[in-house]
Write an enzyme that holds these catalytic residues in place. Structure first.
Site, PDB file in Angstrom:
ATOM      1  N   ASP A   1      33.922  37.396  42.585  1.00  0.00           N
ATOM      2  CA  ASP A   1      34.148  35.994  42.286  1.00  0.00           C
ATOM      3  C   ASP A   1      35.648  35.699  42.356  1.00  0.00           C
ATOM      4  OD1 ASP A   1      32.717  33.805  39.695  1.00  0.00           O
ATOM      5  OD2 ASP A   1      33.641  33.406  41.656  1.00  0.00           O
TER       6      ASP A   1
ATOM      7  N   CYS B   1      26.465  30.329  45.512  1.00  0.00           N
ATOM      8  CA  CYS B   1      27.127  31.477  44.919  1.00  0.00           C
ATOM      9  C   CYS B   1      26.896  31.313  43.414  1.00  0.00           C
ATOM     10  CB  CYS B   1      28.594  31.564  45.318  1.00  0.00           C
ATOM     11  SG  CYS B   1      29.442  29.997  45.500  1.00  0.00           S
TER      12      CYS B   1
ATOM     13  N   ARG C   1      32.968  30.714  47.260  1.00  0.00           N
ATOM     14  CA  ARG C   1      32.375  31.612  48.253  1.00  0.00           C
ATOM     15  C   ARG C   1      31.460  30.864  49.225  1.00  0.00           C
ATOM     16  NH1 ARG C   1      30.793  36.059  43.697  1.00  0.00           N
ATOM     17  NH2 ARG C   1      30.575  34.102  42.544  1.00  0.00           N
ATOM     18  N   SER C   2      30.757  29.856  48.720  1.00  0.00           N
ATOM     19  CA  SER C   2      29.866  29.066  49.588  1.00  0.00           C
ATOM     20  C   SER C   2      30.670  28.311  50.642  1.00  0.00           C
ATOM     21  CB  SER C   2      29.044  28.089  48.746  1.00  0.00           C
ATOM     22  OG  SER C   2      28.177  28.782  47.859  1.00  0.00           O
TER      23      SER C   2
ATOM     24  N   GLN D   1      37.591  27.612  47.364  1.00  0.00           N
ATOM     25  CA  GLN D   1      38.288  27.325  46.105  1.00  0.00           C
ATOM     26  C   GLN D   1      39.696  27.902  46.033  1.00  0.00           C
ATOM     27  OE1 GLN D   1      37.091  29.298  42.596  1.00  0.00           O
ATOM     28  NE2 GLN D   1      37.523  27.548  41.251  1.00  0.00           N
TER      29      GLN D   1
HETATM   30  C1  LIG Z   1      38.197  28.779  37.641  1.00  0.00           C
HETATM   31  N1  LIG Z   1      36.858  28.782  37.078  1.00  0.00           N
HETATM   32  C2  LIG Z   1      36.169  27.652  37.117  1.00  0.00           C
HETATM   33  O1  LIG Z   1      36.588  26.612  37.592  1.00  0.00           O
HETATM   34  C3  LIG Z   1      34.770  27.728  36.521  1.00  0.00           C
HETATM   35  C4  LIG Z   1      33.758  27.271  37.566  1.00  0.00           C
HETATM   36  C5  LIG Z   1      33.692  28.200  38.757  1.00  0.00           C
HETATM   37  C6  LIG Z   1      34.243  27.805  39.969  1.00  0.00           C
HETATM   38  C7  LIG Z   1      34.163  28.637  41.073  1.00  0.00           C
HETATM   39  C8  LIG Z   1      33.542  29.875  40.941  1.00  0.00           C
HETATM   40  N2  LIG Z   1      33.461  30.728  42.071  1.00  0.00           N
HETATM   41  S1  LIG Z   1      32.222  30.548  43.172  1.00  0.00           S
HETATM   42  O2  LIG Z   1      32.140  29.095  43.550  1.00  0.00           O
HETATM   43  O3  LIG Z   1      32.597  31.373  44.334  1.00  0.00           O
HETATM   44  O4  LIG Z   1      30.972  31.019  42.544  1.00  0.00           O
HETATM   45  C9  LIG Z   1      33.008  30.295  39.722  1.00  0.00           C
HETATM   46  C10 LIG Z   1      33.088  29.460  38.617  1.00  0.00           C
HETATM   47  N3  LIG Z   1      34.716  26.827  35.385  1.00  0.00           N
HETATM   48  C11 LIG Z   1      34.618  27.281  34.120  1.00  0.00           C
HETATM   49  O5  LIG Z   1      34.562  28.476  33.841  1.00  0.00           O
HETATM   50  C12 LIG Z   1      34.636  26.246  33.019  1.00  0.00           C
HETATM   51  C13 LIG Z   1      36.033  26.109  32.400  1.00  0.00           C
HETATM   52  C14 LIG Z   1      36.979  25.507  33.329  1.00  0.00           C
HETATM   53  C15 LIG Z   1      37.790  26.353  34.096  1.00  0.00           C
HETATM   54  C16 LIG Z   1      38.723  25.794  34.965  1.00  0.00           C
HETATM   55  C17 LIG Z   1      38.840  24.388  35.014  1.00  0.00           C
HETATM   56  O6  LIG Z   1      39.750  23.835  35.854  1.00  0.00           O
HETATM   57  C18 LIG Z   1      38.039  23.565  34.229  1.00  0.00           C
HETATM   58  C19 LIG Z   1      37.102  24.130  33.373  1.00  0.00           C
HETATM   59  N4  LIG Z   1      33.859  26.711  31.916  1.00  0.00           N
HETATM   60  C20 LIG Z   1      32.604  26.277  31.720  1.00  0.00           C
HETATM   61  O7  LIG Z   1      32.048  25.516  32.452  1.00  0.00           O
HETATM   62  O8  LIG Z   1      32.113  26.823  30.549  1.00  0.00           O
HETATM   63  C21 LIG Z   1      30.712  26.942  30.316  1.00  0.00           C
HETATM   64  C22 LIG Z   1      30.083  27.808  31.396  1.00  0.00           C
HETATM   65  C23 LIG Z   1      30.574  27.620  28.953  1.00  0.00           C
HETATM   66  C24 LIG Z   1      30.069  25.574  30.302  1.00  0.00           C
END
Ligand SMILES: CNC(=O)[C@H](Cc1ccc(NS(=O)(=O)O)cc1)NC(=O)[C@H](Cc1ccc(O)cc1)NC(=O)OC(C)(C)C
Length: 309
Positions: free
Chosen positions: A207, A239, A245-246, A284
């Site tokens: 990830d 993903c 990743r998507s 991302q």
């Molecule tokens: C940097 N991380 C994130 O942005 C992830 C969402 C996310 C995005 C992309 C990916 N990678 S993927 O698209 O390749 O799967 C995984 C997770 N979001 C969270 O963890 C968010 C917190 C957050 C982070 C960064 C931001 O700018 C705003 C809020 N947390 C969150 O949603 O908490 C829950 C799951 C308990 C409801």
């Protein structure tokens, strides 16, 4: 007097970034070398230009209280204008909602349905989306659990016994395992109708990171297209959040098809720009953006994509 006063001019807005930055294919390797010089300085500048693309668009359906629990992450919500709408169930509020957007591909403006990794409470909706969209291919780019955290529900059977997701019965027909991915043929049945779907699961992509080596992703895209040549049906891609990743996978698929069609230009910036108009944060991270370029350089330099013996 107020009526006579000239309307207040809107504050000056920063110029919108150009929507495209095409690069000649026969200059692409040199372009990559220039962009990656000085610790990827020009890649950083270009990727930053994409930061605000699409972000002014509403996500009102995702924000409804009845739909909030259906979102895996609070900051990854589908734009209203491009979201996939499930067939509503009776007058049940929110029954048309799933965290998923149509995203353009090389072959059509709605070639892909990009979604988050299903939650346990949304996996029946996920299968309804697969059925109602008519898809015959699911591309999965995350593991269900990574570093001890659940990234995606196990939404397909562990063995050959059928499992019901709502009124859709899913059976795993056969499974082929490779070093970086697993391909499973799934039989989905709803009422008297049966369909076979390809489930292509890339299993070694961390990830927020990139596959190692990057060319493993190019090999996966080729394996995907060998099984799922373009047709008029959408491809479901997910993903965990359905953005990083998507988006990287889709961009590489589009670019490789352009190379195969002997395009004169490749516009990675424009592809990511167009995808981010449909779904937030597609591709991302900067490293994912660079990885796409590295895969194309490998292909253009004729590096054999076969895995090392
Ligand atoms: C940097 N991380 C994130 O942005 C992830 C969402 C996310 C995005 C992309 C990916 N990678 S993927 O698209 O390749 O799967 C995984 C997770 N979001 C969270 O963890 C968010 C917190 C957050 C982070 C960064 C931001 O700018 C705003 C809020 N947390 C969150 O949603 O908490 C829950 C799951 C308990 C409801």
């Amino acid at each position: 007097l107020r009526r006579l006063r000239a309307p207040r001019a809107a504050p000056p807005q920063p110029p919108a970034p150009r929507a495209s930055r095409p690069v000649r294919v026969d200059h692409f390797v040199d372009h990559y070398r220039l962009m990656s010089a000085d610790s990827d300085f020009r890649f950083s500048e270009e990727f930053e230009e994409l930061k605000h693309v699409g972000r002014e668009q509403p996500c009102s359906a995702a924000d409804l209280p009845v739909n909030r629990p259906k979102n895996r992450f609070t900051n990854i919500l589908p734009y209203d204008h491009s979201r996939f709408k499930l067939q509503p169930v009776d007058d049940e509020e929110g029954s048309d909602y799933i965290n998923a957007n149509y995203v353009p591909g090389h072959n059509s403006p709605r070639e892909f349905i990009v979604t988050q990794g299903p939650l346990h409470c949304t996996r029946d909706d996920f299968w309804r989306m697969c059925w109602e969209s008519g898809t015959r291919a699911i591309v999965m780019l995350t593991r269900c659990v990574e570093k001890g955290r659940e990234k995606c529900d196990r939404y397909w059977p562990y063995d050959t016994r059928p499992v019901y997701y709502g009124d859709i019965a899913v059976t795993a027909l056969n499974e082929s395992r490779y070093p970086d991915w697993t391909v499973t043929e799934l039989l989905a049945a709803r009422g008297a109708e049966q369909r076979v779907l390809h489930h292509l699961h890339f299993t070694t992509w961390p990830d927020f990171g990139v596959p190692e080596p990057p060319t493993a992703l190019a090999r996966f895209v080729r394996a995907f297209r060998e099984r799922c040549p373009p047709d008029h049906r959408p491809v479901v891609v997910h993903c965990s959040a359905g953005v990083g990743r998507s988006g990287t996978f889709i961009t590489l698929d589009r670019a490789l098809q352009q190379l195969a069609a002997h395009a004169e230009y490749i516009d990675i910036f424009g592809m990511v720009y167009s995808m981010r108009r449909e779904r937030v944060w597609m591709v991302q991270t900067e490293q994912q953006y660079i990885c796409i370029h590295q895969c194309l350089v490998a292909v253009l330099e004729g590096q054999d994509l076969q895995p090392p013996a």
